[in-house]
Motif scaffolding. Structure first.
Motif, PDB file in Angstrom:
ATOM      1  N   ILE A 120       0.857  -1.191   0.000  1.00 44.22           N
ATOM      2  CA  ILE A 120       0.000   0.000   0.000  1.00 44.22           C
ATOM      3  C   ILE A 120       0.887   1.233   0.000  1.00 44.22           C
ATOM      4  CG2 ILE A 120      -1.926  -1.105   1.176  1.00 44.22           C
ATOM      5  CD1 ILE A 120      -0.978   0.313   3.758  1.00 44.22           C
ATOM      6  N   TRP A 121       0.360   2.280  -0.589  1.00 45.24           N
ATOM      7  CA  TRP A 121       1.016   3.593  -0.554  1.00 45.24           C
ATOM      8  C   TRP A 121       0.078   4.544   0.183  1.00 45.24           C
ATOM      9  CZ3 TRP A 121       0.349   7.828  -4.623  1.00 45.24           C
ATOM     10  CH2 TRP A 121       1.093   8.958  -4.260  1.00 45.24           C
ATOM     11  N   ASP A 122       0.468   4.928   1.400  1.00 50.21           N
ATOM     12  CA  ASP A 122      -0.358   5.767   2.259  1.00 50.21           C
ATOM     13  C   ASP A 122       0.044   7.222   2.061  1.00 50.21           C
ATOM     14  OD1 ASP A 122      -2.015   6.834   4.111  1.00 50.21           O
ATOM     15  OD2 ASP A 122      -1.253   5.717   5.830  1.00 50.21           O
ATOM     16  N   ASP A 123      -0.815   7.958   1.380  1.00 53.01           N
ATOM     17  CA  ASP A 123      -0.550   9.377   1.108  1.00 53.01           C
ATOM     18  C   ASP A 123      -1.611  10.261   1.757  1.00 53.01           C
ATOM     19  OD1 ASP A 123       0.919  11.483  -0.061  1.00 53.01           O
ATOM     20  OD2 ASP A 123      -0.485  11.594  -1.737  1.00 53.01           O
ATOM     21  N   THR A 124      -2.180   9.799   2.856  1.00 50.46           N
ATOM     22  CA  THR A 124      -3.262  10.548   3.508  1.00 50.46           C
ATOM     23  C   THR A 124      -2.769  11.801   4.218  1.00 50.46           C
ATOM     24  OG1 THR A 124      -2.989   9.107   5.457  1.00 50.46           O
ATOM     25  CG2 THR A 124      -4.683   8.497   3.833  1.00 50.46           C
ATOM     26  N   GLU A 169      -4.703   9.710  -0.384  1.00 52.50           N
ATOM     27  CA  GLU A 169      -5.478   8.547   0.018  1.00 52.50           C
ATOM     28  C   GLU A 169      -4.554   7.342   0.109  1.00 52.50           C
ATOM     29  OE1 GLU A 169      -8.401   7.623  -2.875  1.00 52.50           O
ATOM     30  OE2 GLU A 169      -7.063   7.890  -4.572  1.00 52.50           O
ATOM     31  N   CYS A 170      -5.085   6.245   0.583  1.00 54.57           N
ATOM     32  CA  CYS A 170      -4.333   5.002   0.723  1.00 54.57           C
ATOM     33  C   CYS A 170      -4.705   4.091  -0.444  1.00 54.57           C
ATOM     34  CB  CYS A 170      -4.635   4.338   2.070  1.00 54.57           C
ATOM     35  SG  CYS A 170      -3.627   2.886   2.410  1.00 54.57           S
ATOM     36  N   LYS A 224      -7.511   0.482   8.340  1.00 47.93           N
ATOM     37  CA  LYS A 224      -7.522   1.502   9.382  1.00 47.93           C
ATOM     38  C   LYS A 224      -8.876   1.520  10.079  1.00 47.93           C
ATOM     39  CE  LYS A 224      -4.105   4.702   7.541  1.00 47.93           C
ATOM     40  NZ  LYS A 224      -3.819   6.113   7.157  1.00 47.93           N
TER      41      LYS A 224
END
Length: 630
Positions: free
Chosen positions: A238-242, A248-249, A361
């Motif tokens: 996953i790439w978590d850009d929140t 967004e994830c 999450k």
């Protein structure tokens, strides 16, 4: 004039006399001749040895007097004092080369000139033949700003071994000439040691031999290809850009091809996710892990990475479940892999524990919504709707209550309690609407009164004076009875009369009213129905104590007419009588009387307190307050 010696004049050709008149600064000056005709020296104009000795031994003070202070030096402007005096510094700056595969940056050597006469500077790059670069005067002579506040560079800011920024370019000063060094040291500036001039890597590369031989590696790529062909490690990441705006994830699949150590990243699309259906985020390629020092500053978007720019590549041991991986500026978290990948890591690296990590999450707990402080406009319930929705809606109403109490209005006659004499005769009609709990006030017009009657207050809910702003308590039907004080937005009204419908409503809803409030309305209505004399006789026959109480109140009013504190006493009792029952505790009653200087020690007042006393240690303050009214 002495006589001429003919013998001395033989053989001479010049017989002119010496000039004795001269000019200095425009003034004529007489000079004594030292030679005569023909150039012979005159003896009588010279001092003898004795005279010279006498002058040598004579004190100058006696001759010239006290020494005078020398006049100040003449002012010399800067453009004259520092004319043609220039400080020279040797410097260089680094320039990126984005469109070349042979060089990443170049070093350009320049000379910085500082003109002392006007504090101006110029930057000149020596022209190199066939360089292909526009050279010469990079920055023309001018005063250069050193910060955003408008300050300019001064020769005190210049030194060896420092960086100066001019128009976005950073110049490294390495050395200066001899005149600059002497000038700065004479002004008390300590110079840094000189540095070596940086060399251009591309120019040095051109000096090396053109042909280079690379020894082939011992690693057999063909064997790797034949052994690991069609064997791919699959990881779920996953790439978590929140943390960024609109981030967004997102979920990705990372493929690692064992046959040539290449990496491919695919994006996982969901149905109706609103994204373009691109299958690949990154094409299959080898991923560099550690670059050489010079390759870090080179733009990698145009650089084809080769073995010369990379010290270490990503391998299979760098992809571990539960660890983060940074690829092309994005940080991916690997949370799972497929069964083949687990078997490969167990056989190759001995790693057996690769559990799946839950990356879902949990929703944060709901935030408790707190209303802002009430600003005083409109009703609290109506203003609060602006905090619940962008487009506020009307607050919900009790429809059943509105249907049951439709067209039911309680009307009261009230007087305005005011120190102004003109307001004592004013009367107001209170209308209490049972359907909405709203109050309206109407003042009947009176001819020749000087006051314009009509609507005094429109329909609205009235807050009690002792309620808080955040939790307001509105006036209800139980607060209206004969003698009650109603405070409406700072104005105090006393209820004097009611209509017959109010009595019927109070008797049918007796639970809402106190016994004293109900009795006050009943008593008032009966007085209006029966004649005054007849009602007094009946009252005396039925309740002799009432006549005695009224007589006592009249006596106290006559004796204590100067002690008028009815308003203060009523207001003080109502503060502690929050239920509007008409009773207060005995201890609290005497404390209030003591604070308002009520003469409780008087015999008549003591008798009045006894008659107003009620069981359980309480006192009825309604009749007590009447005794102190004028």
């Amino acid at each position: 004039m002495p006589s001429l010696n003919i013998g001395k004049l033989l053989g001479k050709t010049a017989f002119h006399r010496s000039q004795t008149l001269g000019y200095r600064n425009g003034y004529a000056i007489v000079r004594r001749p030292t030679v005569g005709i023909g150039g012979d020296r005159l003896q009588f104009n010279q001092l003898s040895q004795a005279e010279l000795d006498e002058l040598a031994s004579k004190a100058p003070v006696l001759t010239y007097g006290q020494p005078k202070q020398a006049p100040p030096a003449d002012f010399i402007p800067a453009h004259v004092a520092f004319d043609k005096k220039v400080l020279k510094f040797d410097a260089y700056f680094q320039e990126d080369v984005p469109m070349s595969t042979e060089e990443q940056y170049r070093i350009r050597q320049v000379n910085i000139y500082y003109y002392l006469e006007d504090d101006s500077m110029s930057v000149i790059e020596p022209v190199v033949e066939n360089s292909g670069i526009p050279q010469g005067k990079l920055i023309k002579r001018q005063r250069l700003a050193k910060n955003d506040r408008g300050d300019h560079y001064h020769w005190k800011d210049l030194n060896r071994g420092i960086n100066i920024t001019i128009y976005g370019k950073t110049f490294r000063v390495v050395d200066c000439d001899q005149f600059t060094q002497v000038f700065l040291e004479s002004q008390g500036i300590e110079l840094n040691p000189p540095e070596k001039m940086a060399l251009d890597p591309y120019t040095e590369l051109r000096k090396q031999p053109l042909r280079k031989y690379v020894t082939p590696s011992d690693f057999d790529q063909l064997k790797q290809f034949l052994t690991f062909d069609k064997q791919v490690l699959r990881f779920y990441a996953i790439w978590d850009d929140t943390d960024s705006m609109y981030g967004e994830c997102r979920t990705y699949i990372i493929h690692y091809y064992l046959m040539d150590d290449t990496v491919e990243i695919r994006e996982v699309h969901e149905r109706n996710d609103g994204r373009d259906p691109f299958p690949l985020l990154m094409n299959r390629q080898r991923m560099p892990k550690v670059l050489v020092e010079n390759a870090k500053n080179f733009p990698q978007c145009v650089l084809e990475i080769s073995d010369q720019e990379v010290l270490e590549w990503y391998t299979a041991k760098d992809f571990i479940v539960g660890k983060s991986l940074t690829v092309l500026g994005r940080t991916f978290f690997i949370y799972d892999c497929d069964p083949f990948t687990r078997r490969y890591y167990k056989e190759k690296f001995g790693i057996t524990d690769l559990p799946r990590i839950d990356v879902n999450k949990q929703e944060p707990p709901p935030v408790k919504q707190e209303l802002p402080p009430y600003n005083g406009f409109g009703l609290v319930e109506d203003s609060a709707q602006n905090c619940f929705a962008l487009i506020p809606k009307a607050p919900k109403k009790d429809v059943i209550k509105m249907l049951v109490n439709d067209n039911k209005v309680l009307r009261y006659l009230a007087a305005l309690e005011s120190p102004i004499p003109e307001d004592k005769d004013r009367r107001f009609v209170f209308s209490y609407f049972l359907a909405t709990d709203m109050i309206s006030i109407f003042e009947p017009p009176v001819r020749n009164s000087g006051i314009i009657g009509g609507k005094y207050l429109g329909r609205t809910k009235v807050v009690k004076p002792y309620s808080t702003v955040d939790n307001p308590i509105y006036y209800g039907p139980s607060d209206f009875f004969i003698g009650a004080v109603i405070e409406v937005f700072g104005h105090r009204f006393i209820i004097l009369d009611t209509d017959e419908y109010v009595l019927k409503y109070m008797e049918s809803n007796a639970a809402q009213y106190s016994p004293e409030a109900l009795a006050s309305v009943q008593k008032h209505v009966r007085k209006l129905e029966a004649p005054a004399s007849e009602s007094e006789s009946k009252q005396t026959e039925k309740d002799p104590g009432v006549q005695e109480l009224e007589a006592l109140i009249d006596t106290i009013q006559k004796q204590l007419k100067d002690h008028s504190c009815k308003d203060d006493i009523r207001e003080a009792f109502q503060i502690y009588d929050k239920e509007a029952s008409g009773y207060v505790d005995r201890d609290m009653f005497f404390k209030i009387c003591e604070s308002l200087n009520v003469p409780v020690d008087d015999s008549l007042v003591k008798e009045l307190i006894r008659m107003c006393s009620h069981g359980e240690g309480k006192i009825n303050y309604y009749n007590f307050v009447r005794a102190f009214s004028n």
